[in-house]
Design a protein around this motif. Structure first.
Motif, mmCIF file in Angstrom:
data_model
loop_
_atom_site.group_PDB
_atom_site.id
_atom_site.type_symbol
_atom_site.label_atom_id
_atom_site.label_comp_id
_atom_site.label_asym_id
_atom_site.label_seq_id
_atom_site.Cartn_x
_atom_site.Cartn_y
_atom_site.Cartn_z
ATOM 1 N N ARG A 57 34.108 47.685 34.009
ATOM 2 C CA ARG A 57 34.227 47.281 35.212
ATOM 3 C C ARG A 57 34.834 48.606 35.911
ATOM 4 O O ARG A 57 34.897 49.030 36.927
ATOM 5 C CB ARG A 57 35.164 45.973 35.207
ATOM 6 C CG ARG A 57 34.203 44.554 35.315
ATOM 7 C CD ARG A 57 35.231 43.680 35.828
ATOM 8 N NE ARG A 57 35.752 43.845 36.788
ATOM 9 C CZ ARG A 57 35.217 43.116 38.199
ATOM 10 N NH1 ARG A 57 34.220 42.259 37.994
ATOM 11 N NH2 ARG A 57 35.996 43.156 39.229
ATOM 12 N N ARG A 58 35.941 49.069 35.027
ATOM 13 C CA ARG A 58 36.769 50.181 35.666
ATOM 14 C C ARG A 58 35.940 51.241 35.642
ATOM 15 O O ARG A 58 36.143 52.084 36.894
ATOM 16 C CB ARG A 58 37.984 50.587 34.804
ATOM 17 C CG ARG A 58 38.997 51.775 35.117
ATOM 18 C CD ARG A 58 40.024 51.748 34.172
ATOM 19 N NE ARG A 58 40.791 50.581 34.164
ATOM 20 C CZ ARG A 58 41.764 50.637 33.024
ATOM 21 N NH1 ARG A 58 42.246 51.587 32.380
ATOM 22 N NH2 ARG A 58 42.804 49.516 33.094
ATOM 23 N N ARG A 63 35.766 49.002 39.855
ATOM 24 C CA ARG A 63 36.127 47.515 39.905
ATOM 25 C C ARG A 63 37.191 46.900 38.736
ATOM 26 O O ARG A 63 36.664 46.460 37.929
ATOM 27 C CB ARG A 63 34.794 46.670 39.824
ATOM 28 C CG ARG A 63 33.504 47.103 41.027
ATOM 29 C CD ARG A 63 32.148 46.159 40.479
ATOM 30 N NE ARG A 63 32.506 44.785 40.408
ATOM 31 C CZ ARG A 63 31.570 44.139 39.770
ATOM 32 N NH1 ARG A 63 30.428 44.944 39.499
ATOM 33 N NH2 ARG A 63 31.706 42.954 39.808
ATOM 34 N N GLY A 71 41.513 43.725 40.635
ATOM 35 C CA GLY A 71 40.860 43.712 42.256
ATOM 36 C C GLY A 71 41.652 44.345 42.831
ATOM 37 O O GLY A 71 41.617 44.459 44.158
ATOM 38 N N ASP A 128 43.015 48.375 44.007
ATOM 39 C CA ASP A 128 42.751 49.849 44.305
ATOM 40 C C ASP A 128 44.100 50.485 45.002
ATOM 41 O O ASP A 128 44.391 50.182 45.979
ATOM 42 C CB ASP A 128 41.551 50.060 45.029
ATOM 43 C CG ASP A 128 41.347 51.481 44.927
ATOM 44 O OD1 ASP A 128 42.151 52.381 44.726
ATOM 45 O OD2 ASP A 128 39.868 52.121 45.205
ATOM 46 N N THR A 132 29.823 44.493 50.532
ATOM 47 C CA THR A 132 31.036 44.678 49.900
ATOM 48 C C THR A 132 32.460 44.539 50.633
ATOM 49 O O THR A 132 32.281 44.350 51.812
ATOM 50 C CB THR A 132 31.084 46.209 49.281
ATOM 51 O OG1 THR A 132 31.203 47.092 50.261
ATOM 52 C CG2 THR A 132 29.841 46.535 48.343
ATOM 53 N N ASP A 162 39.977 34.847 45.169
ATOM 54 C CA ASP A 162 39.901 35.663 44.546
ATOM 55 C C ASP A 162 40.565 37.003 45.067
ATOM 56 O O ASP A 162 40.565 37.135 46.105
ATOM 57 C CB ASP A 162 38.331 36.073 44.415
ATOM 58 C CG ASP A 162 37.632 35.338 43.352
ATOM 59 O OD1 ASP A 162 38.476 34.617 42.567
ATOM 60 O OD2 ASP A 162 36.462 35.261 43.157
ATOM 61 N N VAL A 201 40.360 40.982 45.573
ATOM 62 C CA VAL A 201 39.115 42.163 45.763
ATOM 63 C C VAL A 201 39.933 43.431 46.219
ATOM 64 O O VAL A 201 40.744 43.416 46.811
ATOM 65 C CB VAL A 201 38.008 41.850 46.894
ATOM 66 C CG1 VAL A 201 37.411 40.384 46.223
ATOM 67 C CG2 VAL A 201 38.546 41.286 48.080
ATOM 68 N N ASP A 230 34.341 46.284 46.394
ATOM 69 C CA ASP A 230 34.028 45.433 45.449
ATOM 70 C C ASP A 230 33.091 44.444 46.132
ATOM 71 O O ASP A 230 32.919 44.160 47.309
ATOM 72 C CB ASP A 230 35.211 44.187 45.053
ATOM 73 C CG ASP A 230 36.044 44.867 43.875
ATOM 74 O OD1 ASP A 230 35.660 45.851 43.592
ATOM 75 O OD2 ASP A 230 36.893 44.174 43.649
#
Length: 629
Positions: free
Chosen positions: A457-458, A462, A466, A468, A516, A567, A569, A573
């Protein structure tokens, strides 16, 4: 103006409650089907405080109130009109079920972590064979009282779990949390209260049963169960609303709680509780049949279903079977439970290593790993692995492999204990080595699989937490959620969107159906029809991504959500996938709108640029930022 007052004004402008045939809502607007369109006063609707815009599209009235108020206003209008035509929530049943469980358990995580650590500490100090042939409290007898107290505080969290779950679940379903807690207390307190002479009317001697309508109420133990109280609170919330709609004034305060607890209690003790407990016992017996009849394959299957049973609380049905197995020689359940718990611990550890410092996910993983390794896996499951889903499935697969090996080597426990790394003290002599080897397999597979998934994922940009670091907090720009061609907002066919009634708006005609996140933050709302998504940043900015115009009419067809409310994000994402061909085939505009619905003290404005944009291109920014200078 509150929702009820707004609803009264809206109904008056619509021509009265009798002119309303149906009420639904999307992410931003209340949609009303009038019996006679001529009786609707659109101008009066638009003048109501809190209404951002009003328009008639076809035979339907659309009243724009914004994402923060639409559900409350829609519900108030529906109640005032006597309508019950709200659309059902869509989405995969498994995803919705997991979402409900996570929503219910998340507020309880601090209690789970503390209770798990205290119980683990008690088991270490009170368990024989951990630090020698005798328990620590037998060697240091002065510790017996304090250790017992530690165990009491820790075990109470799980023994009285229905009380905590009742409070959380009732609130999740829209009912009174306190009535939910009262119902949970009734479930766990029934055996003790009936044996207490303080309440003569319900006093029973220990050997006396309490049979009502053929159901022995006291024969069912609800301590530590999960599914019964959640199902009961689902019913409780609906009964509470049912009675609230039919009473008013002081009668509502008196009768609604009384009738809600009475009817829910009858259903709980005579129908829901017995039925769900029967399912738990049936699952336990099925596991025993699988293990004894299918050999290694049976062991793998039992290992695969054990953790999901823990999630639902149905594993409580295994206790009676395990006690019976121990009385006849040995139990296969304890070793498999230990393998499942250490698999969850290993997955949680991998998440801790891969999550960024300072994130809530990393903190949860750090505190949940140790209890799971020592036999209390609920904090790791509900706080970490189940929330991320894939680590939970990896841990389940690792448990299945380990359980197959346990079955092949016929590893059994001869006594109960801590089902984790210290569980070797409960294993039959001669099987300790294979037991530890199986635990090692479970841990290595779960840890390695979760680590590989997190790194994958990284590499794709992503991260599992979640967040950045370049785009968290108070962002300087709102990014395009899709690649495509800019569209002039004022040219949109929808009057409310064209006028930017909901807030500063950017529009892009999409080239693909991957949608996204335009900012980093928390998913605050997912439309029931999956066509709109709200995100709130750490700085309090609220952003709405709306896929298409009037696409609520598709009732979710052609939309696949990839996130759920709550969630976390990062910008970029995936939020959803949309079938653009299906939208166009329905003669609807697939334009993707990005709207800042709440910006606090700041003012956002569109950012000019090339006609064609890629996902991640800044399209909205605060006035005065470099992009808008």
């Amino acid at each position: 103006m509150d929702a009820t007052t707004m609803a009264d004004a809206i109904l008056a402008a619509l021509g009265g409650a009798g002119n309303v045939r149906g009420v639904t809502h999307c992410a931003t607007r209340v949609r009303v089907d009038p019996a006679e369109s001529a009786r609707v006063d659109v101008t009066a609707l638009a003048r109501i405080p809190g209404v951002l815009a009003a328009q008639v599209v076809g035979d339907r009235v659309q009243i724009v109130v914004g994402p923060g108020r639409v559900e409350a206003v829609s519900g108030a209008v529906r109640r005032g009109a006597g309508s019950a035509t709200a659309p059902a929530h869509r989405g995969r049943l498994s995803a919705r079920t997991v979402g409900v469980l996570v929503d219910v358990f998340t507020p309880l995580l601090p209690a789970f972590v503390a209770g798990g650590l205290l119980t683990a500490l008690h088991n270490v100090l009170a368990g024989p064979g951990v630090f020698g042939d005798t328990a620590v409290i037998d060697t240091l007898t002065w510790l017996r009282g304090p250790v017992a107290l530690v165990g009491l505080v820790g075990a109470a969290v799980f023994a009285l779990l229905p009380v905590l779950l009742g409070f959380s679940a009732a609130g999740r379903f829209g009912g009174s949390p306190y009535l939910g807690a009262a119902m949970g207390a009734a479930l766990v307190a029934a055996p003790g209260l009936t044996a207490d002479s303080a309440l003569p009317a319900i006093h029973l001697t220990p050997e006396t049963g309490w049979v009502i309508a053929g159901v022995d109420v006291l024969a069912i133990d609800y301590q530590g169960t999960v599914v019964p109280i959640i199902a009961i609170c689902f019913v409780l919330a609906r009964l509470e609303r049912f009675f609230a709609r039919r009473t008013s004034g002081s009668a509502r305060l008196l009768l609604v709680p009384l009738l809600t607890l009475l009817t829910t209690g009858l259903l709980a003790f005579l129908v829901l509780g017995p039925a769900l407990r029967f399912l738990g016992d049936a699952a336990a017996q099925g596991m025993e049949w699988l293990y004894t009849g299918a050999g290694v394959l049976g062991g793998a299957l039992v290992g695969a279903v054990y953790s999901p049973l823990v999630v639902t609380g149905l594993h409580q049905g295994l206790i009676a079977i395990e006690l019976g197995l121990l009385s006849t020689g040995g139990s296969f359940i304890f070793p498999i439970a230990a393998a499942a718990n250490v698999a969850q611990a290993a997955a949680s550890l991998a998440v801790w290593l891969c999550a960024r410092r300072g994130t809530r996910l990393r903190a949860l993983a750090a505190t949940a790993t140790a209890p799971a390794a020592l036999g209390i896996a609920e904090p790791a499951m509900f706080g970490v692995t189940l929330r991320l889903r894939v680590p939970f499935l990896i841990a389940v697969g690792a448990t299945a492999v380990s359980a197959a090996l346990l079955a092949a080597w016929r590893v059994e426990a001869v006594t109960l204990g801590a089902a984790g790394l210290l569980g070797f003290a409960s294993i039959a002599p001669g099987s300790v080595g294979p037991f530890l080897a199986c635990l090692a397999v479970s841990m290595l597979l779960s840890f390695g699989g979760t680590l590989a998934w997190a790194r994958w994922r990284r590499r794709r940009g992503r991260p599992i937490d979640g967040e950045d670091p370049r785009r968290s907090g108070d962002e300087t720009a709102i990014l395009s959620p899709v690649a495509g061609r800019r569209v002039a907002v004022e040219s949109l066919a929808d009057q409310a969107f064209a006028a930017s009634a909901l807030g500063p708006t950017a529009a892009v005609a999409p080239e693909s159906g991957l949608i996204t996140a335009p900012v980093a933050g928390t998913v605050s709302a997912v439309a029931a029809t999956a066509h709109a998504y709200g995100i709130t940043t750490d700085g309090g900015t609220e952003v709405l991504v709306h896929i298409g115009i009037d696409t609520v009419r598709l009732n979710g067809d052609g939309f696949r959500p990839l996130v759920r409310a709550g969630d976390r994000v990062a910008a970029g994402d995936p939020l959803a996938r949309a079938d653009l061909d299906a939208i166009v085939a329905a003669e609807l505009d697939p334009v993707v709108l990005t709207i800042v619905t709440e910006a606090g003290a700041r003012t956002f404005a569109p950012i000019d640029g090339e006609t064609r944009v890629v996902a991640g291109t800044p399209v909205l920014g605060p006035v005065g930022s470099p992009e808008n200078i």
